[in-house]
Motif scaffolding. Sequence first.
Motif, PDB file in Angstrom:
ATOM      1  N   VAL A  35      53.375  36.068  41.062  1.00 51.91           N
ATOM      2  CA  VAL A  35      53.823  34.866  41.756  1.00 51.91           C
ATOM      3  C   VAL A  35      53.319  34.927  43.194  1.00 51.91           C
ATOM      4  N   ASP A  36      52.741  33.811  43.651  1.00 49.22           N
ATOM      5  CA  ASP A  36      52.343  33.713  45.053  1.00 49.22           C
ATOM      6  C   ASP A  36      52.684  32.316  45.559  1.00 49.22           C
ATOM      7  N   LYS A  37      52.404  32.049  46.815  1.00 52.09           N
ATOM      8  CA  LYS A  37      52.818  30.776  47.427  1.00 52.09           C
ATOM      9  C   LYS A  37      51.778  29.662  47.321  1.00 52.09           C
ATOM     10  N   SER A  38      50.644  29.926  46.710  1.00 48.60           N
ATOM     11  CA  SER A  38      49.649  28.879  46.524  1.00 48.60           C
ATOM     12  C   SER A  38      50.036  28.019  45.326  1.00 48.60           C
ATOM     13  N   ARG A  39      49.879  26.728  45.446  1.00 50.44           N
ATOM     14  CA  ARG A  39      50.174  25.822  44.327  1.00 50.44           C
ATOM     15  C   ARG A  39      48.893  25.436  43.586  1.00 50.44           C
ATOM     16  N   THR A  40      47.791  26.065  43.904  1.00 53.75           N
ATOM     17  CA  THR A  40      46.528  25.782  43.239  1.00 53.75           C
ATOM     18  C   THR A  40      46.412  26.634  41.981  1.00 53.75           C
ATOM     19  N   ALA A  41      46.291  25.964  40.840  1.00 50.63           N
ATOM     20  CA  ALA A  41      46.162  26.676  39.567  1.00 50.63           C
ATOM     21  C   ALA A  41      44.779  27.317  39.483  1.00 50.63           C
ATOM     22  N   PRO A  42      44.697  28.485  38.874  1.00 50.04           N
ATOM     23  CA  PRO A  42      43.394  29.130  38.728  1.00 50.04           C
ATOM     24  C   PRO A  42      42.537  28.366  37.717  1.00 50.04           C
ATOM     25  N   ALA A  43      41.247  28.461  37.886  1.00 46.62           N
ATOM     26  CA  ALA A  43      40.317  27.810  36.969  1.00 46.62           C
ATOM     27  C   ALA A  43      39.511  28.873  36.239  1.00 46.62           C
ATOM     28  N   LEU A  44      39.524  28.787  34.935  1.00 49.65           N
ATOM     29  CA  LEU A  44      38.715  29.683  34.114  1.00 49.65           C
ATOM     30  C   LEU A  44      37.276  29.230  34.212  1.00 49.65           C
ATOM     31  N   ARG A  45      36.411  30.128  34.671  1.00 47.87           N
ATOM     32  CA  ARG A  45      35.000  29.771  34.764  1.00 47.87           C
ATOM     33  C   ARG A  45      34.178  30.948  34.304  1.00 47.87           C
ATOM     34  N   VAL A  46      33.021  30.655  33.799  1.00 45.50           N
ATOM     35  CA  VAL A  46      32.116  31.701  33.333  1.00 45.50           C
ATOM     36  C   VAL A  46      31.082  31.936  34.423  1.00 45.50           C
ATOM     37  N   ALA A  47      31.063  33.167  34.910  1.00 43.24           N
ATOM     38  CA  ALA A  47      30.098  33.522  35.956  1.00 43.24           C
ATOM     39  C   ALA A  47      28.775  33.892  35.307  1.00 43.24           C
ATOM     40  N   ASP A  48      27.680  33.577  35.998  1.00 46.91           N
ATOM     41  CA  ASP A  48      26.406  34.035  35.445  1.00 46.91           C
ATOM     42  C   ASP A  48      26.217  35.509  35.801  1.00 46.91           C
ATOM     43  N   ASP A  49      25.222  36.118  35.213  1.00 47.82           N
ATOM     44  CA  ASP A  49      25.030  37.569  35.370  1.00 47.82           C
ATOM     45  C   ASP A  49      24.747  38.001  36.799  1.00 47.82           C
ATOM     46  N   SER A  50      24.309  37.087  37.656  1.00 49.68           N
ATOM     47  CA  SER A  50      24.000  37.461  39.033  1.00 49.68           C
ATOM     48  C   SER A  50      25.242  37.497  39.911  1.00 49.68           C
ATOM     49  N   GLU A  51      26.361  36.932  39.433  1.00 46.60           N
ATOM     50  CA  GLU A  51      27.592  36.892  40.230  1.00 46.60           C
ATOM     51  C   GLU A  51      28.456  38.117  39.950  1.00 46.60           C
ATOM     52  N   GLU A  52      29.024  38.667  40.999  1.00 42.82           N
ATOM     53  CA  GLU A  52      29.929  39.795  40.818  1.00 42.82           C
ATOM     54  C   GLU A  52      31.367  39.336  40.698  1.00 42.82           C
ATOM     55  N   ASP A  53      31.698  38.149  41.190  1.00 45.00           N
ATOM     56  CA  ASP A  53      33.049  37.602  41.098  1.00 45.00           C
ATOM     57  C   ASP A  53      33.105  36.563  39.980  1.00 45.00           C
ATOM     58  N   GLY A  54      34.325  36.162  39.653  1.00 41.81           N
ATOM     59  CA  GLY A  54      34.483  35.054  38.742  1.00 41.81           C
ATOM     60  C   GLY A  54      34.747  35.421  37.304  1.00 41.81           C
ATOM     61  N   ARG A  55      34.849  36.694  36.997  1.00 35.67           N
ATOM     62  CA  ARG A  55      35.067  37.109  35.614  1.00 35.67           C
ATOM     63  C   ARG A  55      36.516  37.471  35.315  1.00 35.67           C
ATOM     64  N   GLY A  56      37.370  37.477  36.313  1.00 33.17           N
ATOM     65  CA  GLY A  56      38.743  37.949  36.144  1.00 33.17           C
ATOM     66  C   GLY A  56      39.519  37.237  35.073  1.00 33.17           C
ATOM     67  N   LEU A  57      39.534  35.911  35.096  1.00 32.86           N
ATOM     68  CA  LEU A  57      40.303  35.184  34.093  1.00 32.86           C
ATOM     69  C   LEU A  57      39.652  35.230  32.720  1.00 32.86           C
ATOM     70  N   VAL A  58      38.348  35.438  32.663  1.00 34.00           N
ATOM     71  CA  VAL A  58      37.690  35.635  31.366  1.00 34.00           C
ATOM     72  C   VAL A  58      38.201  36.927  30.733  1.00 34.00           C
ATOM     73  N   VAL A  59      38.337  37.970  31.535  1.00 34.36           N
ATOM     74  CA  VAL A  59      38.884  39.239  31.060  1.00 34.36           C
ATOM     75  C   VAL A  59      40.339  39.051  30.638  1.00 34.36           C
ATOM     76  N   VAL A  60      41.119  38.358  31.458  1.00 30.51           N
ATOM     77  CA  VAL A  60      42.523  38.100  31.135  1.00 30.51           C
ATOM     78  C   VAL A  60      42.637  37.369  29.803  1.00 30.51           C
ATOM     79  N   GLU A  61      41.848  36.325  29.638  1.00 33.67           N
ATOM     80  CA  GLU A  61      41.910  35.555  28.392  1.00 33.67           C
ATOM     81  C   GLU A  61      41.526  36.400  27.182  1.00 33.67           C
TER      82      GLU A  61
END
Length: 123
Positions: free
Chosen positions: A68-94
């Motif tokens: 729980v945090d104070k942001s009201r912005t829902a996370p967005a599931l996105r697929v990162a391309d191989d050159s990106e180091e960020d953006g895979r967290g929710l893919v792993v969670v799912e």
Amino acid sequence: MPCAPESARRARLLVSAACAAWGLPGLADAAALVVSELVGNSVRHSGSHLVRVIVSLPERDRVRVAVVDKSRTAPALRVADDSEEDGRGLVVVEALADRWGTEILRWGKRIWVELRPEMDGGE
């Protein structure tokens, strides 16, 4: 906990201890990875000073991890391309979750993930 990178370690210890106490040590690694991703997302995106980590046992064979945090912005599931180091967290969670979701609260949000041991017979 402080909404800081070092809180991910404390959160991993919490979920691992809960899984062991509930007789579900096989879920500890997945739960630790999930909570690390959720805390990391809060640190990077929420702007909160504090984060709350909740671990519960809604059913005998189901562990629920929530951040729980104070942001009201829902996370967005996105697929990162191989050159990106960020953006895979929710893919792993799912991939690890039996189910997961976001609850928008008056003052923030709760992201929750439920994990179950893999069932024999492909279920």
